[in-house]
Design a protein around this motif. Structure first.
Motif, PDB file in Angstrom:
ATOM      1  N   GLU A 295       0.889  -1.160   0.132  1.00 39.93           N
ATOM      2  CA  GLU A 295       0.029  -0.080  -0.001  1.00 39.93           C
ATOM      3  C   GLU A 295       0.837   1.220   0.213  1.00 39.93           C
ATOM      4  N   GLY A 296       2.311   1.003  -0.048  1.00 44.20           N
ATOM      5  CA  GLY A 296       3.127   2.256  -0.239  1.00 44.20           C
ATOM      6  C   GLY A 296       3.726   2.717   0.951  1.00 44.20           C
ATOM      7  N   CYS A 297       3.483   2.132   2.252  1.00 42.52           N
ATOM      8  CA  CYS A 297       4.022   2.472   3.447  1.00 42.52           C
ATOM      9  C   CYS A 297       5.265   2.247   3.493  1.00 42.52           C
ATOM     10  N   HIS A 298       6.531   2.872   4.309  1.00 36.26           N
ATOM     11  CA  HIS A 298       7.632   2.589   4.656  1.00 36.26           C
ATOM     12  C   HIS A 298       7.391   1.545   5.667  1.00 36.26           C
ATOM     13  N   VAL A 299       7.727   0.328   5.756  1.00 36.32           N
ATOM     14  CA  VAL A 299       7.874  -0.708   6.818  1.00 36.32           C
ATOM     15  C   VAL A 299       9.132  -0.963   7.353  1.00 36.32           C
ATOM     16  N   ARG A 300       9.014  -0.966   8.670  1.00 35.55           N
ATOM     17  CA  ARG A 300      10.060  -1.465   9.340  1.00 35.55           C
ATOM     18  C   ARG A 300       9.577  -2.661  10.230  1.00 35.55           C
ATOM     19  N   ILE A 301      10.355  -3.915  10.209  1.00 31.12           N
ATOM     20  CA  ILE A 301       9.824  -4.955  10.837  1.00 31.12           C
ATOM     21  C   ILE A 301      10.849  -5.097  12.196  1.00 31.12           C
ATOM     22  N   ALA A 302      10.607  -5.538  13.436  1.00 31.98           N
ATOM     23  CA  ALA A 302      11.368  -6.167  14.176  1.00 31.98           C
ATOM     24  C   ALA A 302      10.905  -7.362  14.569  1.00 31.98           C
ATOM     25  N   ASP A 303      11.749  -8.329  14.710  1.00 34.79           N
ATOM     26  CA  ASP A 303      11.548  -9.600  15.289  1.00 34.79           C
ATOM     27  C   ASP A 303      12.884 -10.455  15.443  1.00 34.79           C
ATOM     28  N   ILE A 304      12.661 -11.401  16.508  1.00 31.00           N
ATOM     29  CA  ILE A 304      13.770 -12.137  17.173  1.00 31.00           C
ATOM     30  C   ILE A 304      14.305 -13.198  15.784  1.00 31.00           C
ATOM     31  N   LYS A 305      13.421 -13.475  15.048  1.00 34.31           N
ATOM     32  CA  LYS A 305      13.873 -14.273  13.883  1.00 34.31           C
ATOM     33  C   LYS A 305      13.324 -13.913  12.390  1.00 34.31           C
ATOM     34  N   ASN A 306      14.055 -14.176  11.546  1.00 31.21           N
ATOM     35  CA  ASN A 306      13.845 -13.869  10.087  1.00 31.21           C
ATOM     36  C   ASN A 306      12.338 -14.530   9.783  1.00 31.21           C
ATOM     37  N   HIS A 307      11.768 -14.103   8.645  1.00 28.65           N
ATOM     38  CA  HIS A 307      10.421 -14.740   8.223  1.00 28.65           C
ATOM     39  C   HIS A 307      10.978 -16.061   7.606  1.00 28.65           C
ATOM     40  N   GLU A 308      10.307 -16.972   7.814  1.00 30.37           N
ATOM     41  CA  GLU A 308      10.582 -18.280   7.316  1.00 30.37           C
ATOM     42  C   GLU A 308      10.372 -18.619   5.934  1.00 30.37           C
ATOM     43  N   PHE A 309       9.253 -17.637   5.405  1.00 29.86           N
ATOM     44  CA  PHE A 309       9.106 -18.160   3.995  1.00 29.86           C
ATOM     45  C   PHE A 309       8.938 -16.739   3.044  1.00 29.86           C
ATOM     46  N   TRP A 310       9.374 -15.584   3.605  1.00 27.44           N
ATOM     47  CA  TRP A 310       9.523 -14.584   2.686  1.00 27.44           C
ATOM     48  C   TRP A 310      10.962 -13.913   2.887  1.00 27.44           C
ATOM     49  N   ALA A 311      11.458 -13.507   1.668  1.00 26.88           N
ATOM     50  CA  ALA A 311      12.882 -12.683   2.071  1.00 26.88           C
ATOM     51  C   ALA A 311      12.112 -11.082   2.554  1.00 26.88           C
ATOM     52  N   HIS A 312      13.502 -10.618   3.221  1.00 25.31           N
ATOM     53  CA  HIS A 312      13.041  -9.177   3.888  1.00 25.31           C
ATOM     54  C   HIS A 312      12.483  -8.287   2.898  1.00 25.31           C
ATOM     55  N   ASN A 313      13.040  -8.146   1.631  1.00 24.33           N
ATOM     56  CA  ASN A 313      12.480  -6.982   0.576  1.00 24.33           C
ATOM     57  C   ASN A 313      11.125  -7.445  -0.002  1.00 24.33           C
ATOM     58  N   GLU A 314      10.587  -8.697   0.409  1.00 25.27           N
ATOM     59  CA  GLU A 314       9.182  -8.685  -0.031  1.00 25.27           C
ATOM     60  C   GLU A 314       8.231  -8.435   0.990  1.00 25.27           C
ATOM     61  N   ILE A 315       8.457  -8.117   2.561  1.00 25.11           N
ATOM     62  CA  ILE A 315       7.536  -7.653   3.184  1.00 25.11           C
ATOM     63  C   ILE A 315       7.809  -6.370   3.782  1.00 25.11           C
ATOM     64  N   CYS A 316       9.133  -5.885   3.790  1.00 23.57           N
ATOM     65  CA  CYS A 316       9.333  -4.516   4.491  1.00 23.57           C
ATOM     66  C   CYS A 316      10.613  -3.800   3.965  1.00 23.57           C
ATOM     67  N   ASN A 317      10.818  -2.579   4.320  1.00 19.19           N
ATOM     68  CA  ASN A 317      11.896  -1.782   3.714  1.00 19.19           C
ATOM     69  C   ASN A 317      13.250  -2.112   4.752  1.00 19.19           C
ATOM     70  N   GLU A 318      12.794  -2.363   5.818  1.00 20.80           N
ATOM     71  CA  GLU A 318      13.998  -2.567   7.133  1.00 20.80           C
ATOM     72  C   GLU A 318      13.459  -3.794   7.865  1.00 20.80           C
ATOM     73  N   PHE A 319      14.480  -4.569   8.115  1.00 19.76           N
ATOM     74  CA  PHE A 319      14.485  -5.490   9.074  1.00 19.76           C
ATOM     75  C   PHE A 319      15.220  -5.709  10.311  1.00 19.76           C
ATOM     76  N   ILE A 320      14.847  -5.599  11.248  1.00 23.56           N
ATOM     77  CA  ILE A 320      15.609  -5.528  12.423  1.00 23.56           C
ATOM     78  C   ILE A 320      15.704  -6.809  13.172  1.00 23.56           C
ATOM     79  N   ARG A 321      16.589  -7.442  13.216  1.00 25.36           N
ATOM     80  CA  ARG A 321      16.694  -8.757  14.227  1.00 25.36           C
ATOM     81  C   ARG A 321      16.961  -8.468  15.534  1.00 25.36           C
ATOM     82  N   CYS A 322      16.177  -8.570  16.465  1.00 24.17           N
ATOM     83  CA  CYS A 322      16.552  -8.324  17.911  1.00 24.17           C
ATOM     84  C   CYS A 322      15.370  -8.811  18.705  1.00 24.17           C
ATOM     85  N   ASP A 323      15.715  -8.794  20.058  1.00 24.60           N
ATOM     86  CA  ASP A 323      14.798  -9.406  21.278  1.00 24.60           C
ATOM     87  C   ASP A 323      14.232  -8.350  21.580  1.00 24.60           C
ATOM     88  N   LEU A 324      12.784  -8.179  21.670  1.00 19.62           N
ATOM     89  CA  LEU A 324      12.031  -7.057  22.167  1.00 19.62           C
ATOM     90  C   LEU A 324      11.760  -7.060  23.579  1.00 19.62           C
TER      91      LEU A 324
END
Ligand code: NAD
Length: 332
Positions: A24-53
């Motif tokens: 929908e054109g948003c700038h999306v940042r994801i934070a998660d302790i693990k990568n997405h199992e089925f999608w590459a980062h650029n398929e679902i977000c602009n930035e992916f931060i691997r961290c423990d929330l």
């Protein structure tokens, strides 16, 4: 450009939500302790931060100034085999509470404009869900509280936490209680999968004339909502001026045996259902059969009234779509 953060975007619902927001054109940042199992980062977000929330320092880094919306879906969770056995109670309560405590505070500090929190139907009192034909999950039946799992208690606590931050610090919150969300790109094996994925996987792995196991007598009832409709409902709730808590689920209630039969029918194979329970279950798995409450169904009156929209995809259609995806995984 709208700046959004999806916490738990490396997971099932968060991944779908992030992908939709990105499309929908948003700038999306994801934070998660693990990568997405089925999608590459650029398929679902602009930035992916691997961290423990659960670590407040990580949350400080992830949520910065100028954020329009935070979607808080990160939680220590899984299906019945994870949250109803009792084995993971301490971790579920400790980890998810810490995440929510950190996120609520940081959203106030950084003046986030709106926050979505994903609660669960598991917070509804057990005493209203004893009759499989007639469960009561209307929003205002939540109190006096009596969830049947620690997972449900944590959700209830965190709903109250976000509502308290709303009252005391004007945090603009939206809270939904999800009822069994399923669909493609979800966990389908390994112990954290939910009933629809578990049924479909068993059917896909079974040969003609095999039996598949269904936990319990299979007469416990539930409803299941496809993840695309769940995401649509979340976005509509966010656009509305209603804070909730409100149910997001389907009202098409089925027994677990009916759900299993649906998966069998889609496969076209001749497969029988074998209900495993009691001593036989304990001997095989080493813990009590974790079936949860006897009945649960979404009640969508409040959502329809406040948001003016309702979910409408038949369960069979969603199961069909999920079957195709899980069948591919099984045969990979
Ligand atoms: P999921 O397990 O696929 O997603 C949760 C994500 O949170 C995972 O990717 C996980 O890695 C991440 N996470 C867990 N601990 C973390 C930590 N310490 N730091 C950073 N990330 C962490 O689950 P889901 O099915 O996508 O559920 C999303 C949300 O919706 C959860 O809050 C869940 O409780 C709620 N919910 C889901 C359902 C359902 O049927 N799927 C029903 C009711 C409520």
């Amino acid at each position: 450009m709208k700046k959004v953060i999806v916490l738990g975007g490396g997971g099932f619902i968060g991944g779908h939500l992030a992908k939709r927001l990105l499309n929908e054109g948003c700038h999306v940042r994801i934070a998660d302790i693990k990568n997405h199992e089925f999608w590459a980062h650029n398929e679902i977000c602009n930035e992916f931060i691997r961290c423990d929330l659960t670590d407040p320092k990580s949350v400080e880094l992830v949520i910065d100034e100028g954020v329009d919306e935070v979607y808080q879906l990160a939680a220590d969770m899984g299906g019945a085999g994870y949250i109803f056995t009792g084995e993971n109670d301490a971790n579920v309560m400790h980890n998810s509470s810490l995440i929510n405590l950190n996120v609520a505070k940081e959203c106030v500090e950084k003046k986030v404009k709106k926050v979505f929190y994903s609660s669960s139907a598991c917070m509804y009192p057990e005493h209203n869900q004893l009759d499989p034909e007639n469960p009561n999950c209307i929003e205002d039946s939540a109190y006096p509280a009596n969830p049947d799992s620690e997972y449900g208690w944590e959700k209830l606590f965190s709903e109250r936490l976000f509502l308290a931050f709303n009252r005391n610090y004007n945090l603009n919150v939206r809270i939904a209680r999800f009822h069994n969300i399923f669909g493609p790109q979800g966990t389908w094996r390994g112990g954290k999968e939910k009933a629809p994925a578990a049924m479909i996987r068993k059917v896909c792995e079974a040969n003609e004339n095999d039996k598949i196991e269904v936990w319990g007598d299979g007469l416990q009832t539930r409803s299941f909502l496809h993840v695309f409709e769940c995401v649509e409902a979340v976005l509509r709730l966010m656009k509305s001026d209603f804070s909730g808590p409100v149910n997001i689920g389907s009202e098409e209630m089925v027994t677990i045996n009916q759900l299993a039969q649906m998966a069998i029918d889609i496969s076209g194979k001749n497969i029988e259902i074998y209900n495993i329970e009691g001593d036989e279950f304990f001997k095989k798995y080493g813990f009590k059969c974790p079936t949860g409450v006897r009945g649960r169904n979404s009640d969508n009156k409040l959502f329809k009234k406040k948001i003016g929209w309702e979910v409408n995809q038949p369960l069979f259609e969603g199961m069909n779509n999920t079957f195709d995806w899980i069948n591919l995984q099984v045969n990979k």
